[in-house]
Motif scaffolding. Structure first.
Motif, PDB file in Angstrom:
ATOM      1  N   PHE A 211       0.821  -1.201   0.000  1.00 43.72           N
ATOM      2  CA  PHE A 211       0.000   0.000   0.000  1.00 43.72           C
ATOM      3  C   PHE A 211       0.858   1.255   0.000  1.00 43.72           C
ATOM      4  CE2 PHE A 211      -3.564  -2.719   1.270  1.00 43.72           C
ATOM      5  CZ  PHE A 211      -4.572  -2.147   0.527  1.00 43.72           C
ATOM      6  N   GLY A 212       1.944   1.232   0.747  1.00 42.98           N
ATOM      7  CA  GLY A 212       2.836   2.389   0.758  1.00 42.98           C
ATOM      8  C   GLY A 212       3.394   2.669  -0.618  1.00 42.98           C
ATOM      9  N   GLN A 213       3.793   1.610  -1.321  1.00 40.58           N
ATOM     10  CA  GLN A 213       4.328   1.781  -2.676  1.00 40.58           C
ATOM     11  C   GLN A 213       3.269   2.334  -3.618  1.00 40.58           C
ATOM     12  OE1 GLN A 213       3.411  -0.508  -5.431  1.00 40.58           O
ATOM     13  NE2 GLN A 213       4.540   0.848  -6.808  1.00 40.58           N
ATOM     14  N   GLN A 214       2.069   1.752  -3.588  1.00 38.06           N
ATOM     15  CA  GLN A 214       1.025   2.171  -4.517  1.00 38.06           C
ATOM     16  C   GLN A 214       0.593   3.611  -4.283  1.00 38.06           C
ATOM     17  OE1 GLN A 214      -1.922  -1.010  -3.985  1.00 38.06           O
ATOM     18  NE2 GLN A 214      -1.435  -1.726  -6.029  1.00 38.06           N
ATOM     19  N   ILE A 215       0.339   3.932  -3.028  1.00 38.70           N
ATOM     20  CA  ILE A 215      -0.103   5.295  -2.738  1.00 38.70           C
ATOM     21  C   ILE A 215       1.015   6.293  -2.992  1.00 38.70           C
ATOM     22  CG2 ILE A 215      -0.858   6.842  -0.900  1.00 38.70           C
ATOM     23  CD1 ILE A 215      -3.015   5.007  -2.011  1.00 38.70           C
ATOM     24  N   GLY A 216       2.236   5.949  -2.612  1.00 42.64           N
ATOM     25  CA  GLY A 216       3.350   6.857  -2.865  1.00 42.64           C
ATOM     26  C   GLY A 216       3.540   7.125  -4.340  1.00 42.64           C
ATOM     27  N   GLN A 217       3.455   6.071  -5.150  1.00 45.31           N
ATOM     28  CA  GLN A 217       3.613   6.248  -6.587  1.00 45.31           C
ATOM     29  C   GLN A 217       2.491   7.118  -7.155  1.00 45.31           C
ATOM     30  OE1 GLN A 217       6.258   4.844  -8.100  1.00 45.31           O
ATOM     31  NE2 GLN A 217       5.798   5.654 -10.129  1.00 45.31           N
ATOM     32  N   ALA A 218       1.244   6.847  -6.748  1.00 50.28           N
ATOM     33  CA  ALA A 218       0.115   7.617  -7.268  1.00 50.28           C
ATOM     34  C   ALA A 218       0.177   9.077  -6.836  1.00 50.28           C
ATOM     35  CB  ALA A 218      -1.197   6.988  -6.799  1.00 50.28           C
ATOM     36  N   VAL A 219       0.505   9.316  -5.563  1.00 51.83           N
ATOM     37  CA  VAL A 219       0.587  10.690  -5.073  1.00 51.83           C
ATOM     38  C   VAL A 219       1.717  11.435  -5.772  1.00 51.83           C
ATOM     39  CG1 VAL A 219       1.123  12.096  -3.039  1.00 51.83           C
ATOM     40  CG2 VAL A 219      -0.494  10.216  -2.853  1.00 51.83           C
ATOM     41  N   GLY A 220       2.830  10.739  -6.016  1.00 54.20           N
ATOM     42  CA  GLY A 220       3.931  11.377  -6.718  1.00 54.20           C
ATOM     43  C   GLY A 220       3.573  11.772  -8.136  1.00 54.20           C
ATOM     44  N   VAL A 221       2.872  10.893  -8.845  1.00 58.80           N
ATOM     45  CA  VAL A 221       2.435  11.221 -10.203  1.00 58.80           C
ATOM     46  C   VAL A 221       1.411  12.354 -10.175  1.00 58.80           C
ATOM     47  CG1 VAL A 221       1.286  10.355 -12.280  1.00 58.80           C
ATOM     48  CG2 VAL A 221       2.894   8.906 -11.055  1.00 58.80           C
ATOM     49  N   LEU A 222       0.492  12.286  -9.221  1.00 59.23           N
ATOM     50  CA  LEU A 222      -0.536  13.318  -9.107  1.00 59.23           C
ATOM     51  C   LEU A 222       0.078  14.682  -8.833  1.00 59.23           C
ATOM     52  CD1 LEU A 222      -3.587  13.816  -9.113  1.00 59.23           C
ATOM     53  CD2 LEU A 222      -3.609  13.327  -6.670  1.00 59.23           C
ATOM     54  N   ALA A 223       1.163  14.711  -8.052  1.00 62.00           N
ATOM     55  CA  ALA A 223       1.826  15.981  -7.740  1.00 62.00           C
ATOM     56  C   ALA A 223       2.340  16.680  -8.984  1.00 62.00           C
ATOM     57  CB  ALA A 223       2.980  15.747  -6.760  1.00 62.00           C
ATOM     58  N   GLY A 224       2.578  15.921 -10.045  1.00 62.50           N
ATOM     59  CA  GLY A 224       3.039  16.522 -11.284  1.00 62.50           C
ATOM     60  C   GLY A 224       1.933  17.105 -12.129  1.00 62.50           C
ATOM     61  N   GLU A 225       0.658  16.933 -11.712  1.00 61.64           N
ATOM     62  CA  GLU A 225      -0.472  17.379 -12.516  1.00 61.64           C
ATOM     63  C   GLU A 225      -1.393  18.362 -11.812  1.00 61.64           C
ATOM     64  OE1 GLU A 225      -2.615  14.037 -13.989  1.00 61.64           O
ATOM     65  OE2 GLU A 225      -0.896  13.164 -15.024  1.00 61.64           O
ATOM     66  N   VAL A 226      -1.543  18.239 -10.497  1.00 63.68           N
ATOM     67  CA  VAL A 226      -2.520  19.066  -9.792  1.00 63.68           C
ATOM     68  C   VAL A 226      -2.137  20.534  -9.861  1.00 63.68           C
ATOM     69  CG1 VAL A 226      -3.264  17.256  -8.199  1.00 63.68           C
ATOM     70  CG2 VAL A 226      -1.316  18.692  -7.606  1.00 63.68           C
ATOM     71  N   VAL A 227      -3.136  21.398  -9.825  1.00 63.72           N
ATOM     72  CA  VAL A 227      -2.877  22.834  -9.835  1.00 63.72           C
ATOM     73  C   VAL A 227      -3.181  23.477  -8.490  1.00 63.72           C
ATOM     74  CG1 VAL A 227      -3.252  23.056 -12.314  1.00 63.72           C
ATOM     75  CG2 VAL A 227      -5.199  23.289 -10.741  1.00 63.72           C
ATOM     76  N   GLY A 228      -3.834  22.726  -7.584  1.00 66.72           N
ATOM     77  CA  GLY A 228      -4.164  23.271  -6.272  1.00 66.72           C
ATOM     78  C   GLY A 228      -4.348  22.153  -5.268  1.00 66.72           C
ATOM     79  N   SER A 229      -5.014  22.456  -4.157  1.00 69.67           N
ATOM     80  CA  SER A 229      -5.188  21.465  -3.091  1.00 69.67           C
ATOM     81  C   SER A 229      -6.533  20.763  -3.149  1.00 69.67           C
ATOM     82  CB  SER A 229      -5.037  22.147  -1.722  1.00 69.67           C
ATOM     83  OG  SER A 229      -6.150  22.986  -1.445  1.00 69.67           O
ATOM     84  N   THR A 230      -7.395  21.127  -4.114  1.00 69.92           N
ATOM     85  CA  THR A 230      -8.752  20.572  -4.141  1.00 69.92           C
ATOM     86  C   THR A 230      -9.106  19.984  -5.501  1.00 69.92           C
ATOM     87  OG1 THR A 230      -9.603  22.786  -4.647  1.00 69.92           O
ATOM     88  CG2 THR A 230      -9.603  22.128  -2.336  1.00 69.92           C
ATOM     89  N   ASP A 231      -8.111  19.599  -6.286  1.00 71.15           N
ATOM     90  CA  ASP A 231      -8.354  19.141  -7.647  1.00 71.15           C
ATOM     91  C   ASP A 231      -9.271  17.928  -7.737  1.00 71.15           C
ATOM     92  OD1 ASP A 231      -6.408  21.081  -8.140  1.00 71.15           O
ATOM     93  OD2 ASP A 231      -5.617  19.983  -9.846  1.00 71.15           O
ATOM     94  N   VAL A 232      -9.207  17.021  -6.751  1.00 71.21           N
ATOM     95  CA  VAL A 232     -10.013  15.808  -6.822  1.00 71.21           C
ATOM     96  C   VAL A 232     -11.351  15.965  -6.105  1.00 71.21           C
ATOM     97  CG1 VAL A 232      -7.974  14.354  -7.024  1.00 71.21           C
ATOM     98  CG2 VAL A 232      -8.949  14.782  -4.768  1.00 71.21           C
ATOM     99  N   GLY A 233     -11.692  17.197  -5.722  1.00 73.13           N
ATOM    100  CA  GLY A 233     -12.981  17.434  -5.084  1.00 73.13           C
ATOM    101  C   GLY A 233     -12.997  17.191  -3.599  1.00 73.13           C
ATOM    102  N   LEU A 234     -11.858  16.839  -3.035  1.00 74.33           N
ATOM    103  CA  LEU A 234     -11.741  16.611  -1.599  1.00 74.33           C
ATOM    104  C   LEU A 234     -10.753  17.615  -1.015  1.00 74.33           C
ATOM    105  CD1 LEU A 234     -11.415  12.721  -1.599  1.00 74.33           C
ATOM    106  CD2 LEU A 234     -13.433  14.032  -0.960  1.00 74.33           C
ATOM    107  N   PRO A 235     -10.939  17.995   0.245  1.00 73.87           N
ATOM    108  CA  PRO A 235     -10.006  18.945   0.874  1.00 73.87           C
ATOM    109  C   PRO A 235      -8.737  18.226   1.310  1.00 73.87           C
ATOM    110  CG  PRO A 235     -11.745  18.346   2.425  1.00 73.87           C
ATOM    111  CD  PRO A 235     -12.083  17.658   1.135  1.00 73.87           C
ATOM    112  N   LEU A 236      -7.764  18.163   0.439  1.00 75.67           N
ATOM    113  CA  LEU A 236      -6.550  17.409   0.726  1.00 75.67           C
ATOM    114  C   LEU A 236      -5.529  18.199   1.534  1.00 75.67           C
ATOM    115  CD1 LEU A 236      -5.958  15.638  -2.714  1.00 75.67           C
ATOM    116  CD2 LEU A 236      -7.045  14.702  -0.658  1.00 75.67           C
ATOM    117  N   GLY A 237      -5.575  19.519   1.472  1.00 73.45           N
ATOM    118  CA  GLY A 237      -4.597  20.343   2.166  1.00 73.45           C
ATOM    119  C   GLY A 237      -5.093  20.796   3.530  1.00 73.45           C
TER     120      GLY A 237
END
Length: 482
Positions: A211-237
């Motif tokens: 799980f650590g690998q999967q989430i880390g990889q996904a979050v890392g890829v997502l960090a290269g695309e998001v423009v703010g803290s609420t891109d996925v509709g959830l308050p992530l920040g």
């Protein structure tokens, strides 16, 4: 993307200016050689044993340790065994979040497929973001009755986004990972569990690493695309922080033919609108995260696949367990409760994104010449999904995608026409007042339907609670006097 995102090779060096000069994690050696690229943020061999240095190609040998002593230099060999030791000795919660953070930061350090590397945010970019959020809040004052929810405006690098959003990912993923960890311990009969203690412990450690690998990889890829803290509709920040990522904002607007300041301002409007909603609808965050947890509770873990994996588990091939976990292990229960949880989450995401879409359009349409074009671009971006949706689809079959964004946006716009801004926004006072999935099918019926007034009920409940508190206080006083 590399086939071995969790390889044991030495990681690439992070850029010196990647996240405001923060020191590199001293424990981060060797945990993640995967890059970004392609549509799937997960490699074919997530644990990456086939990609060890000196093993004759990306596939590796049949026995991943066979070539270690022949071709690896002492430095690589030490890193490999240190990595394996960290995996098998992990004794924390259901997800190895230290590993997730390390992998996410390493993915960020490698840059995006277009070759863009992370960089610290300069003073001019910070000032531009602060000014954009300030102006966005002024415009939103005329488009919504909800006051500003952004106490501060911040400009983040990609690495800073990873650090700031990991607590929210933890809250989302841990309930699901906990179910998997429990299932791993329940595979063996009760009388055999004591005898197989070391094996069960290894399986739990492997699960946390997976799980650590999967989430880390996904979050890392997502960090290269998001423009703010609420891109996925959830308050992530963090609450009250309106955040933009200047590097990603520039990449988003690169080929749109729209002035950079208009792109930044439109995205600031969306970020500030989300912040207003999450700040002044106190039940909304728990409603969204609770829907994810409710959906996770209904997940059925196919223990037969785990039993099969245990039966053929070879300590030198831990990727076998990973494959079993990824191949149909999560089967959503076809029950009324599971369907209700999924419908509640999808509808809530659509209502949040639809409200933001309608309010931002109202604020921008007469002020930004590119408002219509930017609105359509962002709608399509949300509809196609991205790494976050793929991460949840891989883990629990759940996509964080507002499937009915356009329907929800039309409904909110119709409510504005029929009831005004105050009447529209008043629906956020109580979850039972919001439109349902059925209402999205018949927006006119909902717009003209008489809505229940919960204000008196809330007042009565508040008075009753205060009365109970006063009675308890009096009882405590009497006991003290005695």
């Amino acid at each position: 993307m590399s086939d071995t995102p969790f390889g044991f090779g030495l990681p690439p060096e992070e850029p010196d200016n990647g996240d405001e000069g923060k020191k590199k994690d001293p424990a981060g050696g060797g945990q993640g050689s995967g890059g970004q690229g392609g549509g799937n943020p997960f490699g074919a061999n997530p644990f990456g044993f086939g990609g060890l240095p000196g093993m004759g190609g990306p596939g590796g040998a049949d026995n991943p340790f066979a070539a270690m002593f022949g071709n690896m230099n002492p430095q690589d060999l030490g890193a490999a065994f240190q990595q394996l030791g960290q995996m098998l000795s992990y004794e924390g919660g259901p997800v190895n979040w230290d590993m997730a953070k390390q992998i996410a930061r390493q993915v960020v350090a490698q840059g995006t497929p277009d070759g863009t590397k992370d960089a610290s945010v300069g003073p001019a970019e910070k000032a531009a973001v602060e000014e954009a959020v300030r102006l966005a809040d002024l415009w939103l004052d005329q488009a919504t009755s909800l006051p500003s929810g952004a106490g501060t405006a911040v400009a983040w690098s990609r690495a800073e986004w990873v650090e700031a959003t990991l607590p929210a990912w933890k809250q989302l993923v841990d309930p699901v990972a906990e179910r998997v960890g429990t299932a791993m311990g329940d595979v063996l009969p009760q009388e055999m569990q004591a005898m197989a203690g070391p094996l069960i412990g290894m399986m739990r450690s492997m699960g946390g690493a997976m799980f650590g690998q999967q989430i880390g990889q996904a979050v890392g890829v997502l960090a290269g695309e998001v423009v703010g803290s609420t891109d996925v509709g959830l308050p992530l920040g963090p609450a009250g922080k309106a955040a933009l990522l200047p590097l990603n904002v520039a990449a988003f607007g690169k080929d749109l033919g729209v002035p950079a300041d208009e792109v930044r301002l439109y995205l600031a409007l969306r970020e500030a609108a989300h912040q207003r909603l999450f700040a002044h609808v106190p039940w909304l965050r728990s409603h969204l995260f609770g829907a994810v947890e409710g959906y996770a509770r209904g997940i059925k873990v196919d223990t037969s696949k785990l039993e099969e994996a245990v039966g053929r588990l070879d300590p030198t091939h831990p990727e076998q367990l990973q494959e079993a976990l990824q191949q149909g292990m999560f089967q959503p229960e076809d029950t009324a409760e599971q369907k209700a949880a999924l419908a509640r989450l999808e509808t809530a995401l659509a209502l949040v994104e639809g409200w933001v879409d309608a309010v931002v359009h109202e604020a921008a349409k007469t002020r930004l010449t590119s408002a219509d074009a930017l609105r359509e671009t962002l709608r399509r971006r949300r509809a196609t999904g991205g790494p976050a949706e793929q991460a949840f689809a891989t883990l629990i079959g759940l996509e964080l995608r507002p499937r009915r964004l356009r329907d929800a946006s039309r409904l909110w716009a119709s409510l504005t026409d029929a009831r005004g801004v105050d009447g529209r926004d008043a629906l956020w006072e109580h979850p039972d007042m919001l439109p349902t999935a059925t209402d999205l099918d018949d927006p006119d019926g909902f717009v003209h339907r008489e809505q229940p007034d919960f204000s008196e009920l809330d007042k009565m409940l508040g008075e009753a609670a205060r009365g109970r508190a006063e009675d308890a206080s009096e009882d405590d006083k009497d006991d003290t006097d005695k």
